[in-house]
Design a protein around this motif. Structure first.
Motif, PDB file in Angstrom:
ATOM      1  N   UNK A  10      -6.737 -23.653   7.406  1.00 42.18           N
ATOM      2  CA  UNK A  10      -5.330 -23.687   6.970  1.00 42.18           C
ATOM      3  C   UNK A  10      -5.052 -22.682   5.866  1.00 42.18           C
ATOM      4  N   UNK A  11      -5.944 -22.567   4.897  1.00 46.61           N
ATOM      5  CA  UNK A  11      -5.735 -21.670   3.774  1.00 46.61           C
ATOM      6  C   UNK A  11      -5.633 -20.218   4.231  1.00 46.61           C
ATOM      7  N   UNK A  12      -6.407 -19.864   5.250  1.00 48.10           N
ATOM      8  CA  UNK A  12      -6.426 -18.496   5.754  1.00 48.10           C
ATOM      9  C   UNK A  12      -5.244 -18.225   6.674  1.00 48.10           C
ATOM     10  N   UNK A  13      -4.988 -19.142   7.596  1.00 48.54           N
ATOM     11  CA  UNK A  13      -4.019 -18.904   8.661  1.00 48.54           C
ATOM     12  C   UNK A  13      -2.583 -18.943   8.164  1.00 48.54           C
ATOM     13  N   UNK A  14      -2.288 -19.833   7.213  1.00 51.71           N
ATOM     14  CA  UNK A  14      -0.908 -19.985   6.753  1.00 51.71           C
ATOM     15  C   UNK A  14      -0.650 -19.164   5.489  1.00 51.71           C
ATOM     16  N   UNK A  15       0.380 -18.323   5.502  1.00 57.63           N
ATOM     17  CA  UNK A  15       0.751 -17.593   4.297  1.00 57.63           C
ATOM     18  C   UNK A  15       1.570 -18.496   3.369  1.00 57.63           C
ATOM     19  N   UNK A  16       1.741 -18.116   2.102  1.00 51.99           N
ATOM     20  CA  UNK A  16       1.228 -16.907   1.469  1.00 51.99           C
ATOM     21  C   UNK A  16      -0.261 -17.013   1.154  1.00 51.99           C
ATOM     22  N   UNK A  17      -0.921 -15.872   1.099  1.00 51.20           N
ATOM     23  CA  UNK A  17      -2.355 -15.808   0.826  1.00 51.20           C
ATOM     24  C   UNK A  17      -2.551 -15.233  -0.571  1.00 51.20           C
ATOM     25  N   UNK A  18      -2.615 -16.131  -1.541  1.00 49.69           N
ATOM     26  CA  UNK A  18      -2.608 -15.707  -2.942  1.00 49.69           C
ATOM     27  C   UNK A  18      -3.981 -15.287  -3.439  1.00 49.69           C
ATOM     28  N   UNK A  19      -5.032 -15.548  -2.661  1.00 53.01           N
ATOM     29  CA  UNK A  19      -6.377 -15.155  -3.065  1.00 53.01           C
ATOM     30  C   UNK A  19      -6.777 -13.798  -2.472  1.00 53.01           C
ATOM     31  N   UNK A  20      -5.915 -13.239  -1.666  1.00 45.24           N
ATOM     32  CA  UNK A  20      -6.192 -11.936  -1.059  1.00 45.24           C
ATOM     33  C   UNK A  20      -5.984 -10.826  -2.095  1.00 45.24           C
ATOM     34  N   UNK A  21      -6.852  -9.817  -2.073  1.00 48.09           N
ATOM     35  CA  UNK A  21      -6.689  -8.652  -2.939  1.00 48.09           C
ATOM     36  C   UNK A  21      -5.812  -7.642  -2.218  1.00 48.09           C
ATOM     37  N   UNK A  22      -4.581  -7.530  -2.642  1.00 48.96           N
ATOM     38  CA  UNK A  22      -3.601  -6.686  -1.957  1.00 48.96           C
ATOM     39  C   UNK A  22      -3.793  -5.207  -2.290  1.00 48.96           C
ATOM     40  N   UNK A  23      -3.623  -4.372  -1.265  1.00 49.43           N
ATOM     41  CA  UNK A  23      -3.689  -2.917  -1.408  1.00 49.43           C
ATOM     42  C   UNK A  23      -4.983  -2.459  -2.076  1.00 49.43           C
ATOM     43  N   UNK A  24      -6.091  -3.134  -1.746  1.00 50.05           N
ATOM     44  CA  UNK A  24      -7.379  -2.752  -2.319  1.00 50.05           C
ATOM     45  C   UNK A  24      -7.713  -1.307  -1.942  1.00 50.05           C
ATOM     46  N   UNK A  25      -8.152  -0.533  -2.938  1.00 50.95           N
ATOM     47  CA  UNK A  25      -8.534   0.865  -2.737  1.00 50.95           C
ATOM     48  C   UNK A  25      -7.362   1.739  -2.272  1.00 50.95           C
ATOM     49  N   UNK A  26      -6.153   1.326  -2.601  1.00 47.18           N
ATOM     50  CA  UNK A  26      -4.973   2.085  -2.154  1.00 47.18           C
ATOM     51  C   UNK A  26      -4.972   3.507  -2.706  1.00 47.18           C
ATOM     52  N   UNK A  27      -5.435   3.683  -3.934  1.00 40.10           N
ATOM     53  CA  UNK A  27      -5.419   5.020  -4.534  1.00 40.10           C
ATOM     54  C   UNK A  27      -6.327   5.995  -3.794  1.00 40.10           C
ATOM     55  N   UNK A  28      -7.402   5.480  -3.159  1.00 41.03           N
ATOM     56  CA  UNK A  28      -8.300   6.345  -2.397  1.00 41.03           C
ATOM     57  C   UNK A  28      -7.798   6.586  -0.969  1.00 41.03           C
ATOM     58  N   UNK A  29      -6.794   5.807  -0.565  1.00 38.07           N
ATOM     59  CA  UNK A  29      -6.282   5.909   0.808  1.00 38.07           C
ATOM     60  C   UNK A  29      -4.753   5.953   0.765  1.00 38.07           C
ATOM     61  N   UNK A  30      -4.192   7.071   0.324  1.00 35.90           N
ATOM     62  CA  UNK A  30      -2.736   7.151   0.118  1.00 35.90           C
ATOM     63  C   UNK A  30      -1.951   7.079   1.421  1.00 35.90           C
ATOM     64  N   UNK A  31      -0.732   6.620   1.275  1.00 44.94           N
ATOM     65  CA  UNK A  31       0.213   6.532   2.391  1.00 44.94           C
ATOM     66  C   UNK A  31       0.596   7.943   2.839  1.00 44.94           C
ATOM     67  N   UNK A  32       0.571   8.179   4.131  1.00 42.36           N
ATOM     68  CA  UNK A  32       0.919   9.498   4.666  1.00 42.36           C
ATOM     69  C   UNK A  32       2.419   9.521   4.981  1.00 42.36           C
ATOM     70  N   UNK A  33       3.175   9.784   3.947  1.00 46.13           N
ATOM     71  CA  UNK A  33       4.620   9.557   4.003  1.00 46.13           C
ATOM     72  C   UNK A  33       5.382  10.601   4.802  1.00 46.13           C
ATOM     73  N   UNK A  34       4.775  11.743   5.082  1.00 51.24           N
ATOM     74  CA  UNK A  34       5.465  12.764   5.865  1.00 51.24           C
ATOM     75  C   UNK A  34       5.152  12.677   7.359  1.00 51.24           C
TER      76      UNK A  34
END
Length: 325
Positions: A10-34
């Protein structure tokens, strides 16, 4: 490195998932906005945003901020109905993320009565599947259209303001479940959209709507996700005796039970792969039950709809892409 896929409790399947680390390593994997083509890294960013849209603002906004995204004003956009939407931006991108159907998972001290009211509103929206004129071509799900109408005027004005502030920004729409349907409709209305990535989306409009949908769209389906198959038909508002067929929009990106990504597989291929996933889950759950463990949910078509699984599996697909797999 690949993310661990936790068991379907239940904790995994139903949101919100407050224990998840959001956007982990985002700085190393930037959004390709173009980019004007499909990008797995963008799919991962938008899956994270769609998952985060389920959270209350006191949790969600700091997560966006950590990823370098700005969320201004009194967000999320909501008008007391079933619709909730965050708009996060940088100097280069604008991400519009709609929340999916609310579920009964009390968090953050929120009273059960408040959650019940929100759940009822969302289910009422989901169940109004009369096909009505979209205004942009073809007919669409009545409940989804009216839910978007609740927030459209202030949302559109805010998006226009961001565009006027910096015209080179690219706009991206996303959502999971009900949120995916709203993102599809909103992208179609707004028009000036670089891409729409949806996760576990129900069908939104009829064949005419699908033909007139010109936004670059990618529709993720995780294995046996049942929500992606409904509704197939709906009565026409002009003639209730006449039923129209719903049709999906966007290129199908299908993730099978092993986590492998396929482009637009046939229905037969999806059924064959889905059966394997259900059998494997039943084996695992029966093994747990024999040991007196009863936490995991043995319903694959329900579990596969979980927004957390979309985010984790898409990251793993991206990781495999980076490794040349």
């Amino acid at each position: 490195m690949p993310k661990i896929i936790p068991g379907p409790n239940i904790e995994v399947v139903l949101p919100p998932n407050l224990n998840h680390t959001y956007f982990a390593e985002a700085s190393q994997h930037p959004f390709r906005f173009r980019s004007q083509n499909f990008q797995l890294v963008n799919a991962w960013w938008l899956a994270e945003a769609a998952l985060l849209a389920y959270a209350e603002n006191e949790f969600a906004i700091p997560q966006y901020t950590k990823a370098g995204l700005i969320v201004e004003g009194n967000q999320p956009f909501s008008n007391g109905g079933s619709t909730q939407c965050y708009v996060a931006h940088t100097q280069d991108i604008v991400i519009v993320a709609f929340r999916g159907t609310q579920v009964l998972k009390p968090v953050g001290g929120k009273l059960p009565g408040e959650i019940w009211r929100q759940v009822v509103k969302d289910l009422w929206t989901d169940g109004k599947f009369l096909l009505i004129v979209s205004g942009q071509g073809g007919s669409v799900h009545e409940g989804f259209k009216k839910a978007l109408d609740e927030v459209w005027d202030p949302l559109k004005a805010y998006l226009h303001g961001l565009k006027e502030e910096k015209p080179t920004r690219t706009f991206w729409f996303t959502g999971h479940s009900l949120g995916a349907a709203l993102a599809t409709l909103a992208a179609d209305r707004y028009g000036d959209v670089q891409g729409v990535y949806t996760f576990g989306s129900p069908l939104v409009g009829d064949e005419s709507f699908a033909r007139d949908f010109y936004v670059s769209g990618y529709r993720f389906v995780n294995n046996n996700d049942v929500v992606a198959r409904i509704p197939l038909w709906g009565p026409n508002a002009l003639n209730l005796m006449k039923w129209g067929r719903y049709e999906h929009v966007g290129l199908l990106k299908y993730i099978d039970e092993t986590g492998k990504l396929f482009d637009n597989p046939s229905m037969l291929e999806r059924v064959q792969r889905g059966v394997g996933g259900q059998v494997q889950l039943l084996r695992e759950v029966m093994s747990q039950w024999s040991n007196g463990e009863f936490s995991d949910i043995p319903i694959d078509c329900f579990n596969d709809h979980a927004p957390l699984y979309y985010a984790l599996r898409i990251w793993n697909c991206y990781e495999q892409e980076l490794q040349g797999g």
